[in-house]
Design a protein around this motif. Structure first.
Motif, PDB file in Angstrom:
ATOM      1  N   LYS A 195      -5.583  36.338  -2.268  1.00  0.00           N
ATOM      2  CA  LYS A 195      -6.077  37.515  -2.982  1.00  0.00           C
ATOM      3  C   LYS A 195      -6.856  38.432  -2.041  1.00  0.00           C
ATOM      4  CE  LYS A 195      -6.296  35.065  -7.389  1.00  0.00           C
ATOM      5  NZ  LYS A 195      -7.188  34.436  -8.407  1.00  0.00           N
ATOM      6  N   ARG A 196      -7.622  37.834  -1.122  1.00  0.00           N
ATOM      7  CA  ARG A 196      -8.381  38.639  -0.151  1.00  0.00           C
ATOM      8  C   ARG A 196      -7.443  39.481   0.707  1.00  0.00           C
ATOM      9  NH1 ARG A 196      -8.853  37.452   4.965  1.00  0.00           N
ATOM     10  NH2 ARG A 196      -8.349  35.247   4.633  1.00  0.00           N
ATOM     11  N   VAL A 197      -6.386  38.834   1.241  1.00  0.00           N
ATOM     12  CA  VAL A 197      -5.440  39.563   2.085  1.00  0.00           C
ATOM     13  C   VAL A 197      -4.634  40.554   1.249  1.00  0.00           C
ATOM     14  CG1 VAL A 197      -3.461  39.333   3.628  1.00  0.00           C
ATOM     15  CG2 VAL A 197      -5.334  37.687   3.760  1.00  0.00           C
ATOM     16  N   ARG A 198      -4.269  40.176   0.030  1.00  0.00           N
ATOM     17  CA  ARG A 198      -3.554  41.093  -0.883  1.00  0.00           C
ATOM     18  C   ARG A 198      -4.379  42.351  -1.134  1.00  0.00           C
ATOM     19  NH1 ARG A 198      -3.423  40.337  -6.403  1.00  0.00           N
ATOM     20  NH2 ARG A 198      -5.690  40.172  -6.094  1.00  0.00           N
ATOM     21  N   ASP A 199      -5.694  42.163  -1.355  1.00  0.00           N
ATOM     22  CA  ASP A 199      -6.570  43.315  -1.603  1.00  0.00           C
ATOM     23  C   ASP A 199      -6.686  44.191  -0.354  1.00  0.00           C
ATOM     24  OD1 ASP A 199      -6.909  42.347  -4.145  1.00  0.00           O
ATOM     25  OD2 ASP A 199      -8.910  41.521  -3.780  1.00  0.00           O
ATOM     26  N   ASP A 200      -6.766  43.569   0.813  1.00  0.00           N
ATOM     27  CA  ASP A 200      -6.803  44.343   2.068  1.00  0.00           C
ATOM     28  C   ASP A 200      -5.509  45.127   2.243  1.00  0.00           C
ATOM     29  OD1 ASP A 200      -9.298  43.352   2.645  1.00  0.00           O
ATOM     30  OD2 ASP A 200      -8.594  41.840   4.071  1.00  0.00           O
ATOM     31  N   PHE A 204      -4.865  49.123   2.530  1.00  0.00           N
ATOM     32  CA  PHE A 204      -4.058  49.655   3.631  1.00  0.00           C
ATOM     33  C   PHE A 204      -3.030  50.656   3.090  1.00  0.00           C
ATOM     34  CE2 PHE A 204      -0.173  49.450   6.182  1.00  0.00           C
ATOM     35  CZ  PHE A 204      -0.649  49.713   7.460  1.00  0.00           C
ATOM     36  N   ILE A 205      -2.397  50.306   1.986  1.00  0.00           N
ATOM     37  CA  ILE A 205      -1.420  51.196   1.351  1.00  0.00           C
ATOM     38  C   ILE A 205      -2.111  52.450   0.828  1.00  0.00           C
ATOM     39  CG2 ILE A 205       0.180  51.420  -0.601  1.00  0.00           C
ATOM     40  CD1 ILE A 205       0.666  48.355  -0.311  1.00  0.00           C
ATOM     41  N   ASP A 206      -3.261  52.262   0.178  1.00  0.00           N
ATOM     42  CA  ASP A 206      -3.986  53.401  -0.395  1.00  0.00           C
ATOM     43  C   ASP A 206      -4.467  54.373   0.670  1.00  0.00           C
ATOM     44  OD1 ASP A 206      -3.590  52.379  -2.912  1.00  0.00           O
ATOM     45  OD2 ASP A 206      -5.593  51.491  -3.089  1.00  0.00           O
ATOM     46  N   LYS A 207      -4.696  53.888   1.879  1.00  0.00           N
ATOM     47  CA  LYS A 207      -5.162  54.764   2.958  1.00  0.00           C
ATOM     48  C   LYS A 207      -4.113  55.805   3.340  1.00  0.00           C
ATOM     49  CE  LYS A 207      -7.868  55.161   5.753  1.00  0.00           C
ATOM     50  NZ  LYS A 207      -8.757  56.349   5.882  1.00  0.00           N
ATOM     51  N   PHE A 208      -2.858  55.586   2.965  1.00  0.00           N
ATOM     52  CA  PHE A 208      -1.815  56.562   3.268  1.00  0.00           C
ATOM     53  C   PHE A 208      -1.807  57.719   2.259  1.00  0.00           C
ATOM     54  CE2 PHE A 208      -0.486  53.042   5.836  1.00  0.00           C
ATOM     55  CZ  PHE A 208       0.190  53.614   6.905  1.00  0.00           C
ATOM     56  N   ASP A 209      -2.605  57.580   1.235  1.00  0.00           N
ATOM     57  CA  ASP A 209      -2.786  58.672   0.283  1.00  0.00           C
ATOM     58  C   ASP A 209      -3.753  59.678   0.900  1.00  0.00           C
ATOM     59  OD1 ASP A 209      -3.677  60.332  -1.858  1.00  0.00           O
ATOM     60  OD2 ASP A 209      -3.169  58.755  -3.306  1.00  0.00           O
ATOM     61  N   TYR A 210      -3.405  60.944   0.932  1.00  0.00           N
ATOM     62  CA  TYR A 210      -4.236  61.970   1.576  1.00  0.00           C
ATOM     63  C   TYR A 210      -5.643  62.011   0.991  1.00  0.00           C
ATOM     64  CZ  TYR A 210      -3.693  65.031  -2.512  1.00  0.00           C
ATOM     65  OH  TYR A 210      -3.728  65.560  -3.771  1.00  0.00           O
ATOM     66  N   LYS A 218     -12.185  49.761   6.004  1.00  0.00           N
ATOM     67  CA  LYS A 218     -12.713  48.452   5.578  1.00  0.00           C
ATOM     68  C   LYS A 218     -12.066  47.351   6.446  1.00  0.00           C
ATOM     69  CE  LYS A 218     -13.330  50.161   0.867  1.00  0.00           C
ATOM     70  NZ  LYS A 218     -13.014  49.966  -0.570  1.00  0.00           N
ATOM     71  N   ASN A 219     -11.487  46.343   5.813  1.00  0.00           N
ATOM     72  CA  ASN A 219     -10.847  45.251   6.569  1.00  0.00           C
ATOM     73  C   ASN A 219      -9.322  45.349   6.542  1.00  0.00           C
ATOM     74  OD1 ASN A 219     -13.314  43.943   7.225  1.00  0.00           O
ATOM     75  ND2 ASN A 219     -13.360  43.025   5.191  1.00  0.00           N
ATOM     76  N   SER A 220      -8.799  46.560   6.380  1.00  0.00           N
ATOM     77  CA  SER A 220      -7.366  46.679   6.128  1.00  0.00           C
ATOM     78  C   SER A 220      -6.515  47.056   7.344  1.00  0.00           C
ATOM     79  CB  SER A 220      -7.122  47.715   5.024  1.00  0.00           C
ATOM     80  OG  SER A 220      -7.426  49.016   5.495  1.00  0.00           O
ATOM     81  N   LYS A 221      -7.130  47.389   8.485  1.00  0.00           N
ATOM     82  CA  LYS A 221      -6.337  47.865   9.616  1.00  0.00           C
ATOM     83  C   LYS A 221      -5.271  46.858  10.043  1.00  0.00           C
ATOM     84  CE  LYS A 221      -9.115  51.421  11.827  1.00  0.00           C
ATOM     85  NZ  LYS A 221      -9.760  51.874  13.088  1.00  0.00           N
ATOM     86  N   ASP A 222      -5.599  45.593  10.024  1.00  0.00           N
ATOM     87  CA  ASP A 222      -4.629  44.565  10.416  1.00  0.00           C
ATOM     88  C   ASP A 222      -4.110  43.787   9.211  1.00  0.00           C
ATOM     89  OD1 ASP A 222      -6.953  43.227   9.786  1.00  0.00           O
ATOM     90  OD2 ASP A 222      -6.828  41.808  11.444  1.00  0.00           O
ATOM     91  N   ALA A 223      -4.170  44.409   8.049  1.00  0.00           N
ATOM     92  CA  ALA A 223      -3.760  43.715   6.822  1.00  0.00           C
ATOM     93  C   ALA A 223      -2.284  43.362   6.831  1.00  0.00           C
ATOM     94  CB  ALA A 223      -4.082  44.574   5.601  1.00  0.00           C
ATOM     95  N   LEU A 224      -1.438  44.225   7.394  1.00  0.00           N
ATOM     96  CA  LEU A 224       0.000  43.965   7.364  1.00  0.00           C
ATOM     97  C   LEU A 224       0.388  42.724   8.163  1.00  0.00           C
ATOM     98  CD1 LEU A 224       2.689  44.840   6.254  1.00  0.00           C
ATOM     99  CD2 LEU A 224       2.901  46.468   8.155  1.00  0.00           C
TER     100      LEU A 224
END
Length: 237
Positions: A195-200, A204-210, A218-224
């Protein structure tokens, strides 16, 4: 108990900052096996007897090619090819029994031999043999050491494959209350960290929204790559 010999690599894997310590154990073991294959051992008769017979899978042949000992690999493959040629010549001499559209498949020993060779690998066999002992050591340490149980509880969980593997093996090593508590802990660390990685990954996906362009990563840069580690058990970095 033989498994005690593997307490150091198992403990070290649990201490790593990684998404699956079992993957870390396997990677370390695989690296050691590749180094062993092209180390001084490749000149030993007992090792060459095995490599001549089983060869290597495609993935490990590629990894061995990336090593520096090209001569060693050439010598190993040359004698492996010698044996393969000899067996193919011997097995292909007999008549093929069967055939025809509605008959059973042909009895072709040479085809069966090639299937066996193509599905075997010296590195894989060496890894699997020791990896089983590593997994047994996980349960041994869980049963014997409170500190190890704390490390497990504080870990980042496991990839889906190794979560399932530990779940499946647990009844072979633990019983009663210990088994119940281990499975509860295993479920908790797996699900909480998935769940932690899923949330990250979601952020990460939401950051592509302008609209989130100026928001922190946050902690999402290496989430993929971490999500790939969790779902597929592979390190892509």
């Amino acid at each position: 108990m033989k498994e005690q010999l593997y307490t150091i690599p198992v403990n070290e894997a649990l201490e790593q900052d990684c998404e699956c310590p079992v993957c870390a154990m396997r990677r370390q073991l695989e690296k050691a096996s590749l180094d062993y294959t092209l180390g001084p051992s490749y000149m030993e008769d007992d090792v060459r007897m095995v490599t001549d017979r089983v060869g290597f899978c495609a993935a490990h042949a590629k990894e061995l090619y990336r090593q520096q000992n090209r001569l060693g690999l050439a010598l190993i493959l040359k004698t492996h090819m010698d044996r393969t040629i000899k067996e193919a010549e011997r097995l292909s001499q007999g008549p093929v029994i069967g055939g025809g559209l509605f008959r059973k498949k042909a009895d072709a020993p040479v085809a069966e031999y090639m299937k066996k060779v193509n599905s075997s690998c010296f590195v894989c066999e060496r890894v699997e043999k020791v990896f089983e002992r590593y997994l047994a050591t996980v349960f041994y340490l869980y049963e014997k050491e409170a500190e190890f149980r704390e490390k497990l509880a504080g870990s980042k969980g496991f990839c889906s494959e190794h979560y399932a593997l530990l779940y499946e093996l647990a009844p072979q090593h633990l019983s009663g209350r210990e088994l119940t508590e281990f499975l509860e802990l295993l479920n908790t660390v797996y699900l909480d960290n998935m769940k932690r990685v899923r949330d990250d990954l979601e952020w990460f996906i939401d950051k592509f929204d302008y609209r989130n362009a100026d928001a922190p990563w946050k902690n999402s840069k290496d989430a993929l790559p971490r999500a790939i580690q969790k779902t597929n058990g592979i390190d892509v970095e």
